[in-house]
Design an enzyme around this catalytic site. Structure first.
Site, short mmCIF file in Angstrom:
data_model
loop_
_atom_site.label_atom_id
_atom_site.label_comp_id
_atom_site.label_asym_id
_atom_site.label_seq_id
_atom_site.Cartn_x
_atom_site.Cartn_y
_atom_site.Cartn_z
N PRO A 201 2.38 2.91 13.00
CA PRO A 201 2.96 4.18 13.47
C PRO A 201 2.47 4.56 14.87
O PRO A 201 1.32 4.31 15.21
CB PRO A 201 2.47 5.20 12.43
CG PRO A 201 1.65 4.48 11.44
CD PRO A 201 1.47 3.06 11.87
N GLY B 80 3.09 1.46 -3.05
CA GLY B 80 2.21 1.62 -4.22
C GLY B 80 1.76 3.07 -4.34
O GLY B 80 1.79 3.67 -5.43
N TYR C 232 0.84 -1.20 0.00
CA TYR C 232 0.00 0.00 0.00
C TYR C 232 0.87 1.26 0.00
O TYR C 232 0.74 2.12 -0.87
CB TYR C 232 -0.90 -0.03 1.24
CG TYR C 232 -1.87 1.11 1.34
CD1 TYR C 232 -2.99 1.18 0.51
CD2 TYR C 232 -1.70 2.11 2.29
CE1 TYR C 232 -3.90 2.22 0.62
CE2 TYR C 232 -2.61 3.15 2.40
CZ TYR C 232 -3.71 3.20 1.57
OH TYR C 232 -4.60 4.24 1.68
N ASP C 233 1.79 1.33 0.97
CA ASP C 233 2.59 2.55 1.16
C ASP C 233 3.44 2.84 -0.09
O ASP C 233 3.46 3.96 -0.60
CB ASP C 233 3.51 2.42 2.37
CG ASP C 233 2.76 2.11 3.67
OD1 ASP C 233 1.53 1.96 3.62
OD2 ASP C 233 3.42 2.02 4.72
N GLN D 202 2.48 7.65 16.19
CA GLN D 202 1.79 8.94 16.23
C GLN D 202 1.50 9.35 14.78
O GLN D 202 2.26 9.05 13.89
CB GLN D 202 2.71 9.97 16.88
CG GLN D 202 2.03 11.29 17.13
CD GLN D 202 3.02 12.35 17.62
OE1 GLN D 202 4.23 12.23 17.40
NE2 GLN D 202 2.51 13.39 18.25
N ARG D 203 0.39 10.01 14.60
CA ARG D 203 0.05 10.41 13.23
C ARG D 203 -0.78 11.67 13.33
O ARG D 203 -1.88 11.65 13.87
CB ARG D 203 -0.74 9.25 12.61
CG ARG D 203 -1.21 9.39 11.20
CD ARG D 203 -0.21 9.75 10.18
NE ARG D 203 0.98 8.95 10.01
CZ ARG D 203 1.05 7.77 9.41
NH1 ARG D 203 -0.02 7.17 8.99
NH2 ARG D 203 2.19 7.18 9.24
N VAL E 171 -9.72 1.52 13.07
CA VAL E 171 -9.97 1.67 14.49
C VAL E 171 -11.37 2.23 14.81
O VAL E 171 -12.06 1.71 15.70
CB VAL E 171 -8.81 2.47 15.15
CG1 VAL E 171 -8.73 3.88 14.63
CG2 VAL E 171 -8.97 2.49 16.64
N GLN F 255 -0.89 5.31 21.57
CA GLN F 255 -0.54 5.85 20.24
C GLN F 255 -1.66 6.79 19.80
O GLN F 255 -2.82 6.56 20.13
CB GLN F 255 -0.28 4.73 19.21
CG GLN F 255 -1.46 3.92 18.76
CD GLN F 255 -1.76 2.73 19.67
OE1 GLN F 255 -1.64 2.82 20.88
NE2 GLN F 255 -2.22 1.65 19.09
N1 LIG Z 1 -10.27 6.21 4.54
C1 LIG Z 1 -9.11 6.72 4.87
O1 LIG Z 1 -8.88 7.02 6.04
C2 LIG Z 1 -8.06 7.00 3.83
C3 LIG Z 1 -6.84 7.54 4.24
C4 LIG Z 1 -5.85 7.80 3.29
C5 LIG Z 1 -6.08 7.54 1.96
N2 LIG Z 1 -7.27 7.02 1.57
C6 LIG Z 1 -7.45 6.74 0.14
O2 LIG Z 1 -8.73 7.16 -0.30
C7 LIG Z 1 -9.21 6.25 -1.29
C8 LIG Z 1 -10.59 5.74 -0.89
O3 LIG Z 1 -10.49 5.08 0.36
P1 LIG Z 1 -11.75 4.49 1.14
O4 LIG Z 1 -11.48 4.64 2.57
O5 LIG Z 1 -12.98 5.05 0.55
O6 LIG Z 1 -11.59 2.95 0.82
P2 LIG Z 1 -12.64 1.91 0.19
O7 LIG Z 1 -11.96 0.59 0.23
O8 LIG Z 1 -13.96 2.05 0.83
O9 LIG Z 1 -12.75 2.42 -1.30
C9 LIG Z 1 -11.90 2.02 -2.32
C10 LIG Z 1 -12.74 1.71 -3.54
O10 LIG Z 1 -11.88 1.33 -4.62
C11 LIG Z 1 -12.42 0.19 -5.26
N3 LIG Z 1 -11.33 -0.53 -5.91
C12 LIG Z 1 -10.32 -1.21 -5.34
N4 LIG Z 1 -9.51 -1.73 -6.27
C13 LIG Z 1 -10.03 -1.36 -7.46
C14 LIG Z 1 -9.65 -1.60 -8.81
N5 LIG Z 1 -8.56 -2.31 -9.12
N6 LIG Z 1 -10.42 -1.07 -9.79
C15 LIG Z 1 -11.54 -0.34 -9.50
N7 LIG Z 1 -11.94 -0.10 -8.25
C16 LIG Z 1 -11.19 -0.60 -7.24
C17 LIG Z 1 -13.08 -0.58 -4.14
O11 LIG Z 1 -14.04 -1.52 -4.59
C18 LIG Z 1 -13.70 0.54 -3.31
O12 LIG Z 1 -14.98 0.88 -3.76
C19 LIG Z 1 -8.18 5.14 -1.41
O13 LIG Z 1 -7.36 5.40 -2.52
C20 LIG Z 1 -7.40 5.25 -0.14
O14 LIG Z 1 -6.07 4.79 -0.30
C21 LIG Z 1 -8.25 6.73 2.47
#
Ligand SMILES: NC(=O)c1ccc[n+]([C@@H]2O[C@H](COP(=O)([O-])OP(=O)(O)OC[C@H]3O[C@@H](n4cnc5c(N)ncnc54)[C@H](O)[C@@H]3O)[C@@H](O)[C@H]2O)c1
Length: 310
Positions: free
Chosen positions: A273, A147, A144-145, A275-276, A186, A208
């Protein structure tokens, strides 16, 4: 009216974003492979004339015509992104390449949902955008990180090499209705455990800290970032600066649900982590944005949602 593509639009944040964009009068195309997202998140939108839902995996090329792209597709919680780590990296990296290629052809503005996880386990607090991060490249969170870090690299290379209009948002912990009940994050964990009358599990000693941004505040920031002039590329931190210990969060959930659950403690997972906290000075100055929803108010909405779905 703009034609706006939201990848990952059936997910937690994506569904709120689609809703907001429709309210603003845009024509919204939501693309999702339903890996973690669902049609249930979009029930209020399906059938509306300016909303279109398309099942598609962003690791494959997409040919559509739009003016703006919000690239949110990617599982966001460790349970989901670690289930198939290779696919997670592919979604971030191939997904970014495909969406950037689409934006280049269309001369569309493209926004990347990046993450505070690009900072890894940081040595500085709070983290400013200029901090390069401390990520373990071979650990279980790396899919993830790293990527997301590679996706940021691609965004900035398309910007430098092809003059693409890019916006990179580094999103910190966000919560609200439509979080997945079993995603191990969480806020949802604590609420679900409290509502089921189960013990509340804390990892480590609960000291944390995290900062939690309510989804409506976050969506407002994403929309404002998209509307900035071309020279604003980010990366820009988006989150709430109110810092709480995990223990304080657990206690707030107990208070608001009225649950009688006990707090139990388990060992910290690898690379978690300590702290964030976001430094949102840049978001304040470039977007004129400030999170407004208080933790207690956001928790109330989220608890009400989970009461319905459980
Ligand atoms: N929620 C958080 O706290 C948070 C924090 C940092 C970053 N983000 C980023 O925000 C975005 C949305 O996060 P979220 O919390 O809504 O997560 P989520 O898992 O609810 O939403 C992600 C969506 O992407 C879709 N998806 C996954 N792989 C796919 C693919 N290959 N093709 C098409 N669709 C795909 C999933 O089906 C889902 O609907 C993400 O990119 C995530 O990394 C979220």
């Amino acid at each position: 009216m703009n034609k706006v593509l939201v990848t990952g639009g059936a997910g937690f944040i994506g569904s709120h974003l689609c809703e907001r964009l429709l309210k603003l009068g845009h024509d919204v195309l939501c693309v999702d492979n339903f890996y973690t997202g669902s049609k249930a998140n979009l029930l209020a939108l399906i059938g509306q004339p300016f909303f279109e839902l398309m099942r598609h995996d962003v690791t494959f090329p997409l040919y559509v015509e739009v003016d703006q792209i919000y690239n949110l597709a990617c599982p966001a919680s460790p349970v989901h992104y670690q289930f198939d780590p290779v696919q997670t990296t592919k979604t971030s990296v191939h997904g970014a390449i495909n969406m950037l290629g689409l934006a280049k052809r269309l001369k569309a503005t493209i926004l990347q949902a990046s993450t505070s996880e690009v900072y890894g386990d940081p040595e500085v607090h709070p983290q400013q955008e200029s901090y390069w991060g401390r990520v373990n490249p071979i650990g279980p969170r790396a899919c993830y990180d790293e990527g997301k870090r590679c996706a940021e690299t691609l965004f900035f290379d398309y910007y430098r090499q092809h003059n693409l209009r890019i916006k990179v948002a580094r999103i910190f912990n966000t919560y609200g209705p439509r979080m997945h009940p079993n995603d191990g994050r969480v806020v949802s964990n604590f609420i679900v455990q409290a509502l089921r009358g189960e013990d509340i599990t804390l990892y480590g000693d609960g000291s944390q800290t995290r900062s939690f941004c309510y989804v409506d505040d976050l969506v407002e920031a994403l929309v404002r970032l998209m509307a900035t002039p071309a020279e604003v590329t980010g990366p820009v931190n988006l989150g709430n600066t109110g810092e709480f210990t995990i223990r304080q969060l657990a206690e707030a959930v107990l208070r608001l649900t009225g649950a009688k659950s006990k707090l139990i403690f388990k060992p910290l997972p690898q690379d978690d982590p300590k702290q964030r906290q976001p430094d949102i000075a840049l978001a304040r100055s470039t977007l004129g944005w400030e999170p407004e929803v208080k933790l207690e108010d956001g928790l109330r909405e989220t608890i009400a949602y989970f009461r319905k779905v459980l």
